[in-house]
Write a protein that holds these residues in place. Structure first.
Motif, PDB file in Angstrom:
ATOM      1  N   PRO A  63      -3.668   9.546   4.326  1.00  0.00           N
ATOM      2  CA  PRO A  63      -3.258   8.159   4.584  1.00  0.00           C
ATOM      3  C   PRO A  63      -4.424   7.181   4.599  1.00  0.00           C
ATOM      4  CG  PRO A  63      -2.135   9.656   6.075  1.00  0.00           C
ATOM      5  CD  PRO A  63      -3.172  10.467   5.347  1.00  0.00           C
ATOM      6  N   ALA A 116       0.697  -2.693   4.616  1.00  0.00           N
ATOM      7  CA  ALA A 116       0.723  -1.283   4.210  1.00  0.00           C
ATOM      8  C   ALA A 116      -0.517  -0.526   4.657  1.00  0.00           C
ATOM      9  CB  ALA A 116       0.864  -1.186   2.689  1.00  0.00           C
ATOM     10  N   ASN A 161      -3.330  -0.796   3.455  1.00  0.00           N
ATOM     11  CA  ASN A 161      -4.244  -0.562   2.324  1.00  0.00           C
ATOM     12  C   ASN A 161      -5.533  -1.348   2.526  1.00  0.00           C
ATOM     13  OD1 ASN A 161      -2.389   1.081   1.006  1.00  0.00           O
ATOM     14  ND2 ASN A 161      -1.426  -0.646  -0.046  1.00  0.00           N
ATOM     15  N   GLU A 175      -0.851   7.421  10.081  1.00  0.00           N
ATOM     16  CA  GLU A 175       0.347   8.234   9.907  1.00  0.00           C
ATOM     17  C   GLU A 175       1.499   7.667  10.731  1.00  0.00           C
ATOM     18  OE1 GLU A 175      -2.606   9.321  10.672  1.00  0.00           O
ATOM     19  OE2 GLU A 175      -3.160  11.131   9.546  1.00  0.00           O
ATOM     20  N   ARG A 217       2.931   4.449   9.202  1.00  0.00           N
ATOM     21  CA  ARG A 217       3.748   4.650   8.005  1.00  0.00           C
ATOM     22  C   ARG A 217       5.029   5.418   8.284  1.00  0.00           C
ATOM     23  NH1 ARG A 217      -1.308   5.421   3.780  1.00  0.00           N
ATOM     24  NH2 ARG A 217      -1.842   3.206   3.772  1.00  0.00           N
ATOM     25  N   GLU A 218       5.057   6.163   9.379  1.00  0.00           N
ATOM     26  CA  GLU A 218       6.320   6.754   9.802  1.00  0.00           C
ATOM     27  C   GLU A 218       7.249   5.682  10.370  1.00  0.00           C
ATOM     28  OE1 GLU A 218       5.481   9.775  12.621  1.00  0.00           O
ATOM     29  OE2 GLU A 218       4.490  11.107  11.178  1.00  0.00           O
ATOM     30  N   LEU A 269       7.662   1.213   6.527  1.00  0.00           N
ATOM     31  CA  LEU A 269       7.454   1.497   5.105  1.00  0.00           C
ATOM     32  C   LEU A 269       7.314   0.182   4.362  1.00  0.00           C
ATOM     33  CD1 LEU A 269       7.452   3.269   2.544  1.00  0.00           C
ATOM     34  CD2 LEU A 269       9.945   3.130   2.555  1.00  0.00           C
ATOM     35  N   THR A 297      13.336   3.903   7.691  1.00  0.00           N
ATOM     36  CA  THR A 297      12.313   3.664   8.719  1.00  0.00           C
ATOM     37  C   THR A 297      12.727   2.536   9.653  1.00  0.00           C
ATOM     38  OG1 THR A 297      11.171   2.211   7.152  1.00  0.00           O
ATOM     39  CG2 THR A 297      10.409   4.478   7.309  1.00  0.00           C
TER      40      THR A 297
END
Length: 565
Positions: free
Chosen positions: A110, A379, A381, A404, A407-408, A411, A486
């Motif tokens: 990730p 995100a 990023n 993690e 992102r769980e 989304l 999500t």
């Protein structure tokens, strides 16, 4: 012990780890390959002894004993080579797989690692460099067994005449000293070649991904010229390395031939002077011819070692690279919404907004770059340290949360989602654990694609969705995002490639399916804007207005011109 999971820091550590991890297989392989080389060496020795004894005893028994001896040597050579190489190749293949998995694992984590390598270069590291690094498992046993063969030949010749043994030893040292200089040059050239080939691979990967938009604005020819330049540089470097390898191989062959010739001539002179027997002459001539093979093998090993070292150094660039951010360890609270407070990044100029839990909010960005920057920030990023301001997910700062966990919980579905080779089902539900696949297919209006094929959701999809239309690819990506189910879902331009009627149905379906779940859509679609509970207008990097779609249409001419179709 250093393992791929702990991230060796240098190429030397990678090679040491490889050797330690395969010590048992390499020991067995070395013993068997040593037996092979010893058996090969025994052939000319046996022939010399046979000639020597045949001249004294010409009985059938002596002939039979010679045949049995040769048969034993042949069996030893055959089986030791077969099983020795089997052990080494199995270990090498397994080790290459381990390093491929390690490099791929680093690329798929990730949190991205801080390297200057592009995705295509990482692919080269995970394939070619992993294989070449694992070659060290075969190289070391072959190196040792070749040395054993040369030593046996030298000792045997020295027993016939000390000068013959010394000639072999001195000649071998001279050959290896000469070739070691060349091998260092090859190693440096090989490292540069691998880097250039990897850059060319990354370039062509980028071209493939962006080919459609490049054609759209006529930039494909300039892109192709750019790739041609990179490819030609890689070609020139490859030709240079091939030339260096050719010079190395030619030099090694010539030096080995000179040594073999010198041993043969010296043995002939000693036999002519009756200082050695005829049998010893036969043995010396046979060994002189034989040692060319282990010498050739021995002299090639430094080149392979340098190649393995260069590949290991490239793998270390990925495995030892630090993460671009140090994520926290907290988890967001379930049921809370999303908040941005004074975010400055790219086109964002102090962006602030709040989305309550369960709310469906659309953000109409007048500039596409601002929407892309916001999607990247959400995100993760973009590391929290790379932008000003704070993003809160589930009521907690993103910097305090593990990637993690973020992102769980949330989304962010990109506007250019990838389609993978497989089936419709595996693209929608890659893990095979989704419970809302049917609902996601219906909401994304992918039902017509499923109904069109006899296999339904098991219909095959080519790499990058090559057998799907643009609208079908986009709806497939949307179905995947909806199936993830999500707590927070961010959609970035999910319907730009579908027709207006389908877009209207998708907007209504998404609003219904996501009812009670936090949903944010970055879009200029009137259908999605109208389906949202609230619309935020993102202009010049900040939120300038908010309200329902219809309220904004009535109140602001600029909004009406920007989103009305």
């Amino acid at each position: 012990m250093t393992t791929p999971d702990t991230g060796p820091r240098t190429g030397s550590e990678i090679l040491r780890t490889t050797l330690r991890r395969n010590a048992r297989a390499m020991t067995g392989g070395t013993v068997l390959m040593g037996m092979y080389q010893a058996g090969e060496t025994a052939f000319p020795i046996a022939l010399g002894l046979i000639v020597e004894h045949t001249m004294r005893d010409r009985s059938p028994g002596a002939l039979g004993l010679a045949i049995v001896a040769l048969a034993v040597i042949t069996a030893t050579v055959s089986f030791s080579w077969r099983f020795g190489m089997r052990i080494l190749q199995k270990a090498g293949t397994t080790e290459a797989h381990r390093w491929r998995v390690a490099v791929a694992g680093r690329g798929l984590r990730p949190v991205a690692v801080d390297t200057d390598l592009k995705a295509g270069e990482v692919l080269t590291v995970a394939t070619e460099d992993a294989d070449q690094t694992a070659d060290i498992i075969e190289v070391v046993p072959l190196l040792i067994s070749s040395l054993v063969a040369v030593l046996i030949a030298a000792v045997t010749l020295a027993m016939a005449d000390v000068r013959l043994g010394l000639l072999v030893i001195v000649g071998t040292v001279a050959i290896l000293s000469t070739l070691s200089v060349l091998s260092r040059r090859i190693g440096a050239a090989t490292r540069e070649q691998q880097a250039r080939v990897a850059r060319a691979g990354a370039k062509v990967a980028d071209l493939i991904v962006g080919l459609r938009p490049l054609r759209g604005f006529g930039g494909n020819h300039a892109a192709f010229r750019s790739y041609r330049k990179v490819s030609e540089e890689a070609e020139r470097q490859a030709i240079g390395v091939a030339g260096a390898n050719g010079a190395y191989a030619g030099t090694a062959l010539a030096l080995n031939a000179v040594l073999a010739t010198a041993v043969t001539l010296l043995a002939g002179r000693l036999a002519f002077q009756e200082q050695i027997s005829v049998g010893e002459l036969v043995m010396a001539v046979g060994l002189a011819q034989f040692i060319m093979e282990p010498l050739k093998l021995f002299s090639e090993m430094p080149k392979y070692v340098m190649t393995a070292r260069a590949s290991a150094d490239r793998m270390a660039l990925v495995l030892a690279a630090p993460p671009v951010m140090a994520p926290g360890s907290e988890r967001p609270a379930a049921g809370d919404g999303l908040e941005a407070d004074g975010v400055r990044y790219g086109a964002l100029r102090g962006l602030s907004f709040q989305v309550a839990a369960g709310e469906f909010v659309a953000i109409a960005a007048y500039r596409p770059g601002a929407a892309a920057d916001l999607a990247s920030v959400l995100a993760v990023n973009v590391p929290p340290g790379a932008y000003e301001g704070v993003v809160r997910v589930g009521g907690q700062k993103a910097a305090d949360l593990s990637v993690e966990a973020i992102r769980e919980h949330m989304l962010v579905n990109p506007s250019d989602g990838e389609i993978f080779a497989g089936t419709l089902r595996t693209n929608i539900d890659p893990s095979g654990t989704g419970r809302a696949v049917a609902e996601a297919v219906e909401a994304s209006m992918l039902t017509d694609v499923v109904a069109l094929h006899r296999a339904g959701l098991d219909h095959g999809v080519r790499d990058r969705g090559a057998n799907l239309s643009g609208g079908q690819r986009q709806r497939l990506c949307l179905a995947r995002a909806l199936a993830a189910d999500t707590d927070v879902l961010v959609l970035h331009d999910p319907t730009t490639a579908v027709d207006a009627v389908t877009e209207q149905l998708i907007a209504r379906n998404v609003a219904e399916l996501r009812r009670g779940r936090t949903t944010i859509v970055l879009t200029g679609s009137p259908a999605l804007l109208d389906a949202a509970d609230r619309v935020l207008v993102l202009d010049d990097g900040v939120i300038t207005m908010e309200g329902t779609h219809r309220e904004l249409l009535d109140a602001d001419e600029g909004y009406r011109l920007a989103v009305a179709r």
